[in-house]
Scaffold this motif. Structure first.
Motif, PDB file in Angstrom:
ATOM      1  N   TRP A  74       0.839  -1.204   0.000  1.00 22.19           N
ATOM      2  CA  TRP A  74       0.000   0.000   0.000  1.00 22.19           C
ATOM      3  C   TRP A  74       0.873   1.253   0.000  1.00 22.19           C
ATOM      4  CZ3 TRP A  74      -5.268  -0.429  -0.177  1.00 22.19           C
ATOM      5  CH2 TRP A  74      -5.853  -1.637   0.248  1.00 22.19           C
ATOM      6  N   ALA A  75       0.283   2.315  -0.535  1.00 25.46           N
ATOM      7  CA  ALA A  75       0.965   3.608  -0.494  1.00 25.46           C
ATOM      8  C   ALA A  75      -0.054   4.727  -0.538  1.00 25.46           C
ATOM      9  CB  ALA A  75       1.947   3.746  -1.652  1.00 25.46           C
ATOM     10  N   TRP A  76       0.383   5.871  -0.071  1.00 26.95           N
ATOM     11  CA  TRP A  76      -0.402   7.101  -0.196  1.00 26.95           C
ATOM     12  C   TRP A  76       0.441   8.135  -0.920  1.00 26.95           C
ATOM     13  CZ3 TRP A  76      -5.466   7.537   1.233  1.00 26.95           C
ATOM     14  CH2 TRP A  76      -5.981   6.539   2.074  1.00 26.95           C
ATOM     15  N   PHE A  77      -0.190   8.799  -1.854  1.00 23.28           N
ATOM     16  CA  PHE A  77       0.399   9.929  -2.556  1.00 23.28           C
ATOM     17  C   PHE A  77      -0.534  11.118  -2.382  1.00 23.28           C
ATOM     18  CE2 PHE A  77       3.841   7.941  -5.063  1.00 23.28           C
ATOM     19  CZ  PHE A  77       3.541   6.613  -4.846  1.00 23.28           C
ATOM     20  N   ARG A  78      -0.043  12.307  -2.664  1.00 17.64           N
ATOM     21  CA  ARG A  78      -0.901  13.484  -2.589  1.00 17.64           C
ATOM     22  C   ARG A  78      -0.538  14.478  -3.680  1.00 17.64           C
ATOM     23  NH1 ARG A  78       1.365  16.247   3.046  1.00 17.64           N
ATOM     24  NH2 ARG A  78       3.378  16.958   2.216  1.00 17.64           N
ATOM     25  N   GLN A  79      -1.520  15.284  -4.023  1.00 14.24           N
ATOM     26  CA  GLN A  79      -1.308  16.313  -5.035  1.00 14.24           C
ATOM     27  C   GLN A  79      -1.914  17.607  -4.539  1.00 14.24           C
ATOM     28  OE1 GLN A  79      -2.572  15.214  -8.981  1.00 14.24           O
ATOM     29  NE2 GLN A  79      -1.388  16.852  -9.914  1.00 14.24           N
ATOM     30  N   GLY A  80      -1.055  18.565  -4.212  1.00  9.37           N
ATOM     31  CA  GLY A  80      -1.513  19.861  -3.749  1.00  9.37           C
ATOM     32  C   GLY A  80      -1.859  20.762  -4.915  1.00  9.37           C
ATOM     33  N   PRO A  81      -2.499  21.896  -4.637  1.00  8.84           N
ATOM     34  CA  PRO A  81      -2.894  22.832  -5.694  1.00  8.84           C
ATOM     35  C   PRO A  81      -1.691  23.286  -6.508  1.00  8.84           C
ATOM     36  CG  PRO A  81      -3.893  23.429  -3.600  1.00  8.84           C
ATOM     37  CD  PRO A  81      -2.897  22.359  -3.293  1.00  8.84           C
ATOM     38  N   GLY A  82      -1.742  23.088  -7.807  1.00 13.90           N
ATOM     39  CA  GLY A  82      -0.666  23.519  -8.680  1.00 13.90           C
ATOM     40  C   GLY A  82       0.614  22.721  -8.559  1.00 13.90           C
ATOM     41  N   LYS A  83       0.545  21.590  -7.898  1.00 12.54           N
ATOM     42  CA  LYS A  83       1.747  20.783  -7.692  1.00 12.54           C
ATOM     43  C   LYS A  83       1.613  19.416  -8.353  1.00 12.54           C
ATOM     44  CE  LYS A  83       2.791  22.862  -3.201  1.00 12.54           C
ATOM     45  NZ  LYS A  83       3.054  22.572  -1.754  1.00 12.54           N
ATOM     46  N   GLU A  84       2.736  18.749  -8.521  1.00 14.84           N
ATOM     47  CA  GLU A  84       2.712  17.391  -9.023  1.00 14.84           C
ATOM     48  C   GLU A  84       2.378  16.427  -7.884  1.00 14.84           C
ATOM     49  OE1 GLU A  84       5.984  17.841 -12.649  1.00 14.84           O
ATOM     50  OE2 GLU A  84       6.409  16.552 -10.935  1.00 14.84           O
ATOM     51  N   ARG A  85       1.892  15.265  -8.267  1.00 12.62           N
ATOM     52  CA  ARG A  85       1.596  14.248  -7.269  1.00 12.62           C
ATOM     53  C   ARG A  85       2.909  13.774  -6.635  1.00 12.62           C
ATOM     54  NH1 ARG A  85      -2.837   9.750  -8.727  1.00 12.62           N
ATOM     55  NH2 ARG A  85      -3.703  11.681  -9.540  1.00 12.62           N
ATOM     56  N   GLU A  86       2.886  13.649  -5.299  1.00 12.72           N
ATOM     57  CA  GLU A  86       4.099  13.274  -4.592  1.00 12.72           C
ATOM     58  C   GLU A  86       3.839  12.141  -3.605  1.00 12.72           C
ATOM     59  OE1 GLU A  86       5.535  16.560  -2.280  1.00 12.72           O
ATOM     60  OE2 GLU A  86       3.768  16.627  -0.989  1.00 12.72           O
ATOM     61  N   PHE A  87       4.885  11.418  -3.321  1.00 13.17           N
ATOM     62  CA  PHE A  87       4.832  10.300  -2.391  1.00 13.17           C
ATOM     63  C   PHE A  87       4.637  10.807  -0.970  1.00 13.17           C
ATOM     64  CE2 PHE A  87       5.744   6.337  -0.465  1.00 13.17           C
ATOM     65  CZ  PHE A  87       6.648   6.559   0.569  1.00 13.17           C
ATOM     66  N   VAL A  88       3.835  10.073  -0.184  1.00 12.21           N
ATOM     67  CA  VAL A  88       3.625  10.411   1.221  1.00 12.21           C
ATOM     68  C   VAL A  88       4.133   9.275   2.119  1.00 12.21           C
ATOM     69  CG1 VAL A  88       1.934  10.923   3.004  1.00 12.21           C
ATOM     70  CG2 VAL A  88       1.636  11.856   0.686  1.00 12.21           C
TER      71      VAL A  88
END
Length: 125
Positions: free
Chosen positions: A33-47
């Motif tokens: 399992w993994a979680w990633f996130r994508q903030g406003p105006g940003k690329e998706r990144e590993f969490v």
């Protein structure tokens, strides 16, 4: 198989949220399992990630010590406990999974074949 992520919402800085992710349809006995996130105006990144065996966990430096990834194999569910949230944690959070041990590094998107639809986390200052 699709993943369903839930638990996002609006929280004040310093608060906590717990995200959940579970597959629908056919399930398997174990996943990486993994979680990633994508903030406003940003690329998706590993969490964060947890290995297929469950023996290892991995975290981005920005969340280390504040976030904890875990899983419940009996429920085929992964969790992301987020404490001490900061406004910069605001993002759409995506869960990802692989029914076999990923061939690639646990912190890259290409290592996971299953993805959820994303859940919004907003942290107010």
């Amino acid at each position: 198989v699709q993943l369903q992520a839930s638990g996002g919402g609006l929280v004040q800085a310093g608060g906590s949220l717990r995200l959940s992710c579970a597959p629908s349809g056919r399930t398997f006995s174990s996943y990486a399992w993994a979680w990633f996130r994508q903030g406003p105006g940003k690329e998706r990144e590993f969490v964060a990630a947890i290995s297929w065996s469950g023996a290892s966990t991995y975290y981005a430096d920005s969340v280390k010590g504040r976030f904890t990834i875990s899983r419940d194999d009996a429920k085929n569910t992964a969790y992301l406990q987020m404490n001490s949230l900061k406004p910069e944690d605001t993002a759409v959070y995506y869960c990802a999974a692989n029914q076999y041990p990923p061939r690639g590094s646990p912190n890259i998107m290409q290592s996971y074949e299953l993805w959820g639809q994303g859940t919004q986390v907003t942290v107010s200052s």
